[in-house]
Design a protein around this motif. Sequence first.
Motif, PDB file in Angstrom:
ATOM      1  N   PRO B 314      -7.816  -4.026   1.052  1.00 38.42           N
ATOM      2  CA  PRO B 314      -6.839  -4.490   2.040  1.00 38.42           C
ATOM      3  C   PRO B 314      -7.359  -4.334   3.469  1.00 38.42           C
ATOM      4  O   PRO B 314      -8.032  -3.365   3.785  1.00 38.42           O
ATOM      5  N   GLU B 315      -7.012  -5.275   4.332  1.00 38.93           N
ATOM      6  CA  GLU B 315      -7.387  -5.216   5.743  1.00 38.93           C
ATOM      7  C   GLU B 315      -6.513  -4.191   6.448  1.00 38.93           C
ATOM      8  O   GLU B 315      -5.440  -3.826   5.969  1.00 38.93           O
ATOM      9  N   GLU B 316      -6.983  -3.773   7.618  1.00 41.57           N
ATOM     10  CA  GLU B 316      -6.233  -2.825   8.444  1.00 41.57           C
ATOM     11  C   GLU B 316      -4.803  -3.339   8.702  1.00 41.57           C
ATOM     12  O   GLU B 316      -3.827  -2.600   8.557  1.00 41.57           O
ATOM     13  N   GLU B 317      -4.697  -4.635   9.029  1.00 38.72           N
ATOM     14  CA  GLU B 317      -3.381  -5.193   9.362  1.00 38.72           C
ATOM     15  C   GLU B 317      -2.436  -5.178   8.153  1.00 38.72           C
ATOM     16  O   GLU B 317      -1.247  -4.913   8.290  1.00 38.72           O
ATOM     17  N   ASP B 318      -2.986  -5.485   6.948  1.00 34.97           N
ATOM     18  CA  ASP B 318      -2.149  -5.491   5.736  1.00 34.97           C
ATOM     19  C   ASP B 318      -1.588  -4.097   5.480  1.00 34.97           C
ATOM     20  O   ASP B 318      -0.412  -3.917   5.147  1.00 34.97           O
ATOM     21  N   GLN B 319      -2.471  -3.097   5.620  1.00 34.65           N
ATOM     22  CA  GLN B 319      -2.019  -1.724   5.368  1.00 34.65           C
ATOM     23  C   GLN B 319      -0.975  -1.307   6.393  1.00 34.65           C
ATOM     24  O   GLN B 319       0.039  -0.722   6.049  1.00 34.65           O
ATOM     25  N   LEU B 320      -1.264  -1.635   7.660  1.00 32.58           N
ATOM     26  CA  LEU B 320      -0.326  -1.272   8.716  1.00 32.58           C
ATOM     27  C   LEU B 320       1.048  -1.887   8.447  1.00 32.58           C
ATOM     28  O   LEU B 320       2.077  -1.225   8.614  1.00 32.58           O
ATOM     29  N   ALA B 321       1.054  -3.126   7.969  1.00 40.79           N
ATOM     30  CA  ALA B 321       2.332  -3.800   7.704  1.00 40.79           C
ATOM     31  C   ALA B 321       3.123  -3.050   6.634  1.00 40.79           C
ATOM     32  O   ALA B 321       4.340  -2.852   6.752  1.00 40.79           O
ATOM     33  N   GLU B 322       2.418  -2.591   5.575  1.00 39.56           N
ATOM     34  CA  GLU B 322       3.094  -1.813   4.527  1.00 39.56           C
ATOM     35  C   GLU B 322       3.659  -0.510   5.100  1.00 39.56           C
ATOM     36  O   GLU B 322       4.799  -0.148   4.831  1.00 39.56           O
ATOM     37  N   PHE B 323       2.830   0.195   5.861  1.00 38.43           N
ATOM     38  CA  PHE B 323       3.268   1.479   6.420  1.00 38.43           C
ATOM     39  C   PHE B 323       4.460   1.268   7.364  1.00 38.43           C
ATOM     40  O   PHE B 323       5.411   2.040   7.363  1.00 38.43           O
ATOM     41  N   ALA B 324       4.367   0.197   8.161  1.00 35.02           N
ATOM     42  CA  ALA B 324       5.429  -0.053   9.135  1.00 35.02           C
ATOM     43  C   ALA B 324       6.755  -0.313   8.434  1.00 35.02           C
ATOM     44  O   ALA B 324       7.804   0.180   8.862  1.00 35.02           O
ATOM     45  N   GLY B 331      13.882   5.440   8.471  1.00 33.37           N
ATOM     46  CA  GLY B 331      14.787   5.760   9.574  1.00 33.37           C
ATOM     47  C   GLY B 331      14.565   7.123  10.194  1.00 33.37           C
ATOM     48  O   GLY B 331      15.521   7.858  10.439  1.00 33.37           O
ATOM     49  N   GLY B 332      13.315   7.514  10.419  1.00 34.60           N
ATOM     50  CA  GLY B 332      13.059   8.726  11.201  1.00 34.60           C
ATOM     51  C   GLY B 332      12.626   9.956  10.434  1.00 34.60           C
ATOM     52  O   GLY B 332      12.190  10.929  11.042  1.00 34.60           O
ATOM     53  N   ILE B 333      12.735   9.954   9.086  1.00 32.72           N
ATOM     54  CA  ILE B 333      12.229  11.124   8.365  1.00 32.72           C
ATOM     55  C   ILE B 333      10.710  10.948   8.188  1.00 32.72           C
ATOM     56  O   ILE B 333      10.217   9.830   8.095  1.00 32.72           O
ATOM     57  N   PRO B 334       9.961  12.072   8.182  1.00 32.66           N
ATOM     58  CA  PRO B 334       8.502  11.959   8.208  1.00 32.66           C
ATOM     59  C   PRO B 334       7.903  11.341   6.938  1.00 32.66           C
ATOM     60  O   PRO B 334       8.432  11.495   5.835  1.00 32.66           O
ATOM     61  N   LEU B 335       6.778  10.662   7.142  1.00 38.16           N
ATOM     62  CA  LEU B 335       6.069   9.971   6.069  1.00 38.16           C
ATOM     63  C   LEU B 335       4.670  10.564   5.965  1.00 38.16           C
ATOM     64  O   LEU B 335       3.913  10.550   6.935  1.00 38.16           O
ATOM     65  N   THR B 336       4.335  11.122   4.782  1.00 40.94           N
ATOM     66  CA  THR B 336       3.003  11.678   4.574  1.00 40.94           C
ATOM     67  C   THR B 336       2.187  10.672   3.775  1.00 40.94           C
ATOM     68  O   THR B 336       2.451  10.460   2.583  1.00 40.94           O
ATOM     69  N   ILE B 337       1.229  10.034   4.426  1.00 40.82           N
ATOM     70  CA  ILE B 337       0.429   8.997   3.768  1.00 40.82           C
ATOM     71  C   ILE B 337      -0.838   9.628   3.195  1.00 40.82           C
ATOM     72  O   ILE B 337      -1.602  10.261   3.932  1.00 40.82           O
ATOM     73  N   ARG B 338      -1.019   9.479   1.902  1.00 44.40           N
ATOM     74  CA  ARG B 338      -2.249   9.998   1.287  1.00 44.40           C
ATOM     75  C   ARG B 338      -3.314   8.918   1.309  1.00 44.40           C
ATOM     76  O   ARG B 338      -3.052   7.775   0.925  1.00 44.40           O
ATOM     77  N   THR B 339      -4.503   9.275   1.746  1.00 42.34           N
ATOM     78  CA  THR B 339      -5.588   8.281   1.753  1.00 42.34           C
ATOM     79  C   THR B 339      -6.005   7.976   0.317  1.00 42.34           C
ATOM     80  O   THR B 339      -5.656   8.689  -0.622  1.00 42.34           O
ATOM     81  N   ARG B 384      -7.699   3.872  10.471  1.00 44.87           N
ATOM     82  CA  ARG B 384      -7.167   3.163  11.649  1.00 44.87           C
ATOM     83  C   ARG B 384      -5.733   2.687  11.390  1.00 44.87           C
ATOM     84  O   ARG B 384      -4.862   2.798  12.260  1.00 44.87           O
ATOM     85  N   ALA B 385      -5.498   2.192  10.159  1.00 43.97           N
ATOM     86  CA  ALA B 385      -4.143   1.720   9.831  1.00 43.97           C
ATOM     87  C   ALA B 385      -3.150   2.879   9.883  1.00 43.97           C
ATOM     88  O   ALA B 385      -2.037   2.746  10.399  1.00 43.97           O
ATOM     89  N   ILE B 386      -3.570   4.045   9.364  1.00 44.57           N
ATOM     90  CA  ILE B 386      -2.671   5.209   9.358  1.00 44.57           C
ATOM     91  C   ILE B 386      -2.423   5.688  10.802  1.00 44.57           C
ATOM     92  O   ILE B 386      -1.290   5.989  11.189  1.00 44.57           O
ATOM     93  N   LEU B 387      -3.500   5.727  11.591  1.00 39.83           N
ATOM     94  CA  LEU B 387      -3.346   6.145  12.999  1.00 39.83           C
ATOM     95  C   LEU B 387      -2.376   5.220  13.733  1.00 39.83           C
ATOM     96  O   LEU B 387      -1.494   5.675  14.461  1.00 39.83           O
ATOM     97  N   ARG B 425      -9.749  -1.001  21.643  1.00 43.24           N
ATOM     98  CA  ARG B 425      -8.886  -2.176  21.457  1.00 43.24           C
ATOM     99  C   ARG B 425      -7.511  -1.960  22.096  1.00 43.24           C
ATOM    100  O   ARG B 425      -6.596  -2.757  21.865  1.00 43.24           O
ATOM    101  N   SER B 426      -7.346  -0.854  22.826  1.00 41.61           N
ATOM    102  CA  SER B 426      -6.060  -0.500  23.471  1.00 41.61           C
ATOM    103  C   SER B 426      -4.899  -0.450  22.473  1.00 41.61           C
ATOM    104  O   SER B 426      -3.805  -0.937  22.743  1.00 41.61           O
ATOM    105  N   MET B 427      -5.162   0.132  21.309  1.00 40.52           N
ATOM    106  CA  MET B 427      -4.112   0.275  20.293  1.00 40.52           C
ATOM    107  C   MET B 427      -3.526   1.678  20.381  1.00 40.52           C
ATOM    108  O   MET B 427      -4.257   2.657  20.574  1.00 40.52           O
TER     109      MET B 427
END
Lengths: 89, 584
Positions: B314-324, B331-339, B384-387, B425-427
């Motif tokens: 998956p591309e960075e953008e695809d992963q970011l979209a899933e995480f987002a 709704g504000g509770i923490p998310l622990t993403i495992r690599t 990068r997607a997780i960051l 990239r000013s992200m």
Amino acid sequence: MIAADVIIVNKLGLHARAASRLVNCASGFAAEIEIVRGTRSVNAKSIMGVLTLAAALGTELVIEADGPDEQQALEAVVALFQDRFGEDE
Amino acid sequence: MTLALTGHAVARGIAIGRCHLVERNELDIGEYRIGVDEVEREIQRYRNAVEAARRQLEELAGRVIQNVGIGAGEIIQTHVLMLGDSKLQDSTEQHIRREFCNAEWALQMQLEQILSEFRSLDDAYIRSRGEDVAQVVRLIQNKLNEEAADKPFENMPDRLADTLVISSELTPGELAILHERGVGGIVTEHGGPHSHTAILASSFGIPAVMGVRRAQALLREGETLVLDGGLGVVYADPDEAIHSHYHQVQRITRRFKKSLEAIRDLPASSLDGQLISLQANAERPAELQLAREQGANGIGLYRTEFLYLQGAPPEEEDQLAEFASAIELLGGIPLTIRTLDLGADKSTDYLDFSQLRRCTNPALGLRAVRLCLRDTDLFKTQLRAILRASALGPVRCLIPMLTSVQEIRMVRFLLDEAREELDARSMAYDPDMPIGGMIEVPAAALAIIELAPHLDFISVGTNDLLQYALAADRVDEQVAHLYDPQHPGVVRLLRYIFREANASRIPATVCGEVAGDRQYTRLLLALGLKDFSMHPGRLLEVKQVVRETDIPKAKAALTRWFNTTSTETGSSLLKVIDDSQRSG
């Protein structure tokens, strides 16, 4: 054509859910993908073919891919086997 | 007089209600000739029927995935795959062309050939997949003959809450419809424990008995039935003793469910007033939703492997979209993403076959962070997607299968690189995103003191940790009995981990199966655990135990057990801890 060996590492073997995931994954590629067990060979895009392999835990299979995207196809299918088809066991 | 009928016990639970017999209409499949000029029209008729069947099943599968879960929906999707299978579709069309016969008959001929193939197999589970093929073929045949078609739901009430449905057989799709109408229980004459209908009944939680001979003839419309899905018995005209026994069992079960509902909005605080954090392991939208509904304090384990099993990485953008979208759902509770925690060797040279064969023991091979540190491009894309996700909400990053400090240094180095790339990239990202390590390797567990200064938190993956510590694969039936969370060595190992993590002032979570198994909750509390992460369906059960536990008493019992265990090896640790709660 390229090929790779795999061993079934998930407990239930190629049962329906795992077979479905395999067929879905294989169907995403243009390459012809065959799964060989001994002298039998089935089309990885056919759910009935994959099920009749009756491949249980520990079964050794050969995956063959042939076509323009054979490299990616083989990588994806092998990864699926090694990840136990996304199952915990 | 009570009549007791027996069959396969396929789905546990008690159902008491009114009998409804399903009238089924067996299609009569005949053969007739068609003219040469009618062949293409017949094939089109066949394709239309397949399409209609596909639409029906896909719509149903979508609803089941939404309402029940992905696993249950996949069973129905298996039927969708069968509909379009070349083994069925191509050969049926060829048969029509070659024999100039009607589609129903051509389909029947293919079915019989496929069934004989399935019947010749030794594996009982796979053999019973032949039933699925037969059900799919019947669905198409019904679509070919809408007027004569079998309409099992025609005379059925819309609401089936106090109804037990009796049928010669049921397809998974039909069962899903009965489930939507709230059916109380089901009895079928055909089908066994390996059938998909049985598996689905169990995941829906519908009490079911299958393979009950002559059920349709022996049971009467409208009479009262008692069904015990765990025993595989259905009673007609039950006498007073049976009735009151089952009413009581039902009452106890309901009371348990109600007691769980009652604590949904209450805090997970122990009797001595300690607040315990209960998180969920979840990644699919339905699970994330459930986690929120059940009051999870966060997602303690969000797996990312599913992103990598769809062909290309998956591309960075695809992963970011899933995480987002996960962050938004939470709704504000923490998310622990495992690599990535895959065991496959996916680096570019992985098609070197000699190397692939060398990977004889995947559990001890190149997997998880080991793989990521080798294929750093793949890994940095994910980092990068997780960051970037960390800019959208509270996100923590969890590294699976850490073994050494050196590995953490390498991960941190790559994280720095990923941050620089994002800066260029000013992200946006959260510069303080916590980095945690999964403790699964026994040597890492015993090196917590060395690892802790480099980590912000740890999460103990007890499934793998226990497997490695006990050298026993819990899914290998021949050694599964050795997989014992109460083994003194395991208990000492866990005590060491929590104690040293606490001394090093880093928080510890457990995200393995024991965290969601209520029989181990008190043991984990006694060991000093304050943060659990489990399947969201278990949150309330575990919360209930937490609320009924006096942690200091449990700790004292554990200490006593350690002091006497050498002399009294037979005493069960769980029982000792439970008993401690009763004494004044």
